[in-house]
Design a protein around this motif. Structure first.
Motif, PDB file in Angstrom:
ATOM      1  N   ALA A  57      58.985  38.008  68.511  1.00 21.67           N
ATOM      2  CA  ALA A  57      59.335  38.822  67.349  1.00 21.67           C
ATOM      3  C   ALA A  57      58.098  39.228  66.555  1.00 21.67           C
ATOM      4  N   ARG A  58      56.961  38.545  66.762  1.00 21.60           N
ATOM      5  CA  ARG A  58      55.732  38.861  66.043  1.00 21.60           C
ATOM      6  C   ARG A  58      54.980  40.040  66.653  1.00 21.60           C
ATOM      7  N   LEU A  59      55.353  40.420  67.863  1.00 20.55           N
ATOM      8  CA  LEU A  59      54.634  41.475  68.579  1.00 20.55           C
ATOM      9  C   LEU A  59      55.075  42.856  68.127  1.00 20.55           C
ATOM     10  N   PRO A  60      54.184  43.845  68.182  1.00 20.95           N
ATOM     11  CA  PRO A  60      52.743  43.724  68.429  1.00 20.95           C
ATOM     12  C   PRO A  60      52.038  43.147  67.200  1.00 20.95           C
ATOM     13  N   ILE A  61      50.889  42.518  67.425  1.00 20.43           N
ATOM     14  CA  ILE A  61      50.164  41.833  66.361  1.00 20.43           C
ATOM     15  C   ILE A  61      48.937  42.641  65.957  1.00 20.43           C
ATOM     16  N   ARG A  62      48.801  42.848  64.668  1.00 18.85           N
ATOM     17  CA  ARG A  62      47.593  43.475  64.128  1.00 18.85           C
ATOM     18  C   ARG A  62      46.543  42.392  63.909  1.00 18.85           C
ATOM     19  N   LEU A  63      45.311  42.686  64.247  1.00 15.21           N
ATOM     20  CA  LEU A  63      44.254  41.686  64.261  1.00 15.21           C
ATOM     21  C   LEU A  63      43.200  41.964  63.198  1.00 15.21           C
ATOM     22  N   GLY A  64      42.451  40.913  62.876  1.00 18.78           N
ATOM     23  CA  GLY A  64      41.296  41.051  62.008  1.00 18.78           C
ATOM     24  C   GLY A  64      41.594  40.741  60.559  1.00 18.78           C
ATOM     25  N   SER A  65      40.542  40.319  59.832  1.00 25.03           N
ATOM     26  CA  SER A  65      40.710  39.968  58.421  1.00 25.03           C
ATOM     27  C   SER A  65      39.531  40.391  57.555  1.00 25.03           C
ATOM     28  N   GLU A  66      38.476  40.967  58.138  1.00 24.19           N
ATOM     29  CA  GLU A  66      37.322  41.364  57.319  1.00 24.19           C
ATOM     30  C   GLU A  66      36.697  42.643  57.868  1.00 24.19           C
ATOM     31  N   ALA A  67      36.254  43.480  56.937  1.00 19.99           N
ATOM     32  CA  ALA A  67      35.652  44.759  57.312  1.00 19.99           C
ATOM     33  C   ALA A  67      34.802  45.262  56.154  1.00 19.99           C
ATOM     34  N   SER A  68      34.022  46.281  56.425  1.00 24.08           N
ATOM     35  CA  SER A  68      33.286  46.984  55.373  1.00 24.08           C
ATOM     36  C   SER A  68      33.531  48.472  55.549  1.00 24.08           C
ATOM     37  N   GLY A  69      33.450  49.204  54.440  1.00 25.01           N
ATOM     38  CA  GLY A  69      33.693  50.630  54.549  1.00 25.01           C
ATOM     39  C   GLY A  69      33.638  51.322  53.202  1.00 25.01           C
ATOM     40  N   VAL A  70      34.165  52.544  53.169  1.00 24.93           N
ATOM     41  CA  VAL A  70      34.118  53.400  51.980  1.00 24.93           C
ATOM     42  C   VAL A  70      35.538  53.676  51.510  1.00 24.93           C
ATOM     43  N   VAL A  71      35.775  53.532  50.213  1.00 18.97           N
ATOM     44  CA  VAL A  71      37.092  53.832  49.657  1.00 18.97           C
ATOM     45  C   VAL A  71      37.408  55.308  49.883  1.00 18.97           C
ATOM     46  N   ASP A  72      38.567  55.542  50.505  1.00 21.74           N
ATOM     47  CA  ASP A  72      38.963  56.889  50.906  1.00 21.74           C
ATOM     48  C   ASP A  72      40.109  57.435  50.058  1.00 21.74           C
ATOM     49  N   ALA A  73      40.941  56.517  49.537  1.00 24.45           N
ATOM     50  CA  ALA A  73      42.068  56.911  48.690  1.00 24.45           C
ATOM     51  C   ALA A  73      42.542  55.681  47.932  1.00 24.45           C
ATOM     52  N   VAL A  74      43.120  55.897  46.751  1.00 32.68           N
ATOM     53  CA  VAL A  74      43.616  54.778  45.944  1.00 32.68           C
ATOM     54  C   VAL A  74      45.044  55.070  45.508  1.00 32.68           C
ATOM     55  N   GLY A  75      45.828  54.007  45.385  1.00 29.52           N
ATOM     56  CA  GLY A  75      47.197  54.141  44.931  1.00 29.52           C
ATOM     57  C   GLY A  75      47.301  54.012  43.420  1.00 29.52           C
ATOM     58  N   ASP A  76      48.502  54.186  42.899  1.00 32.62           N
ATOM     59  CA  ASP A  76      48.740  54.069  41.466  1.00 32.62           C
ATOM     60  C   ASP A  76      48.381  52.673  40.973  1.00 32.62           C
ATOM     61  N   GLY A  77      47.770  52.615  39.818  1.00 34.17           N
ATOM     62  CA  GLY A  77      47.463  51.334  39.201  1.00 34.17           C
ATOM     63  C   GLY A  77      46.141  50.726  39.605  1.00 34.17           C
ATOM     64  N   VAL A  78      45.441  51.343  40.555  1.00 34.59           N
ATOM     65  CA  VAL A  78      44.136  50.822  40.982  1.00 34.59           C
ATOM     66  C   VAL A  78      43.086  51.230  39.958  1.00 34.59           C
ATOM     67  N   THR A  79      42.337  50.251  39.459  1.00 32.76           N
ATOM     68  CA  THR A  79      41.355  50.530  38.406  1.00 32.76           C
ATOM     69  C   THR A  79      39.944  50.061  38.739  1.00 32.76           C
TER      70      THR A  79
END
Length: 309
Positions: A57-79
């Motif tokens: 029931a867990r499949l497919p599994i998304r992997l990974g927990s750390e990354a670096s990058g550039v903010v591309d879009a923000v949702g409501d309430g992000v400050t």
């Protein structure tokens, strides 16, 4: 569109697949990050190996927990961040992707002096090392024994210990003895005679022992040198009966969530100032995540393995 690596089943790296999905849009409190580099960690393979769970029931599994990058879009309430900010994402579920959605709280500003691969490989090993040293109770002037000093977490432990005034005797194979010296530790080899070598390397004794590899040799040696509650392990979950201190994500362990989150800003500052170095051993294209996992599992990595989208 965004490209993502998924585990379609349980097993070895052959179960990893590449999928293309619609570009995700951030919801309230969420941020979308255009990923520049991704940290690869042993837990990523364990997630789909079947060792932790084989629930279909867990499949497919998304992997990974750390990354670096550039903010591309923000949702409501992000400050705290705006579009264009360079960031490090940690505790970022599903980081094996080109476009990552994370809660605002998972982001730390990336120092301008830190490269994308180094930034992507900083937080999990750095926070784990921080947690291990704090859990050990070691203080300035103490000496600790570290099993597995040449690995990603081990290198962070050695560097933090040096900054905190803690002396280290660390184990590694013959090829990595000079690396341990460069990181400020007294190197010893593992294998037959380890206990005698460890005793000789620290005539005044040890305040604590940190096991970063999970072998019985490491735990048995540690228990012969310090009290059980001063043995901290990130891997020897089968030795809980011995009364050692287990940390991380394994059964019966202390996840140290608050402590690790608090450490993020300091880790970034230290790395940005050149006081903490992330050693990148190898980089692979995102599409070769399986090869990256195979290399990491070989046990030969001297530092971090990174994926590049």
């Amino acid at each position: 569109m965004t490209t993502t690596v998924l585990a379609a089943g349980y097993g070895g790296s052959e179960v990893l697949t590449i999928t293309t999905e619609r570009l995700p849009e951030p919801g309230p409190g969420q941020v979308r990050v255009k990923v520049r580099a991704i940290g690869v960690n042993p837990v990523d393979h364990k997630t789909y190996s079947g060792a932790m769970s084989a629930d279909p029931a867990r499949l497919p599994i998304r992997l990974g927990s750390e990354a670096s990058g550039v903010v591309d879009a923000v949702g409501d309430g992000v400050t705290a961040v705006t579009v264009g900010d360079e960031v490090i994402a940690y505790r970022a579920s599903g980081a094996y992707t080109t476009d990552l959605l994370v809660p605002e709280s998972a982001l730390t500003p990336k120092p301008a002096t830190l490269g994308w691969p180094e930034a992507a490989g900083l937080m999990l090993t750095g926070a784990t090392a921080w947690h291990a040293l704090v859990a050990s109770g070691a203080h300035e002037g103490d000496t600790v024994l570290v099993h597995g000093g040449a690995g990603g977490v081990g290198q962070m432990v050695l560097q933090l210990a040096r900054l905190w005034g803690i002396s280290v005797v660390a184990t590694a194979g013959p090829a990595n003895q000079n690396l341990l010296r460069e990181l400020g530790a007294t190197p010893i080899t593992y294998g037959e005679g380890l206990l005698d070598r460890a005793r000789s390397a620290a005539p005044g004794g040890y305040a604590a022992a940190l096991d970063l590899i999970g072998t019985d040799e490491a735990i048995d040696t540690s228990l012969a040198l310090v009290a059980a509650d001063r043995v901290v392990s990130i891997a020897a979950f089968g030795r809980a009966r011995d009364g050692i201190t287990l940390i991380g994500g394994g059964p019966g362990s202390d996840p140290g969530t608050e402590l690790r989150n608090t450490a993020r800003a300091e880790l970034a500052a230290l790395a940005g100032a050149g006081k903490l170095t992330v050693t990148v051993d190898r980089s692979y294209p995102l599409a070769q995540a399986g090869a990256a996992h195979d290399y990491l599992r070989s046990g030969h990595a001297r530092g971090k393995v990174i994926l590049l989208p």
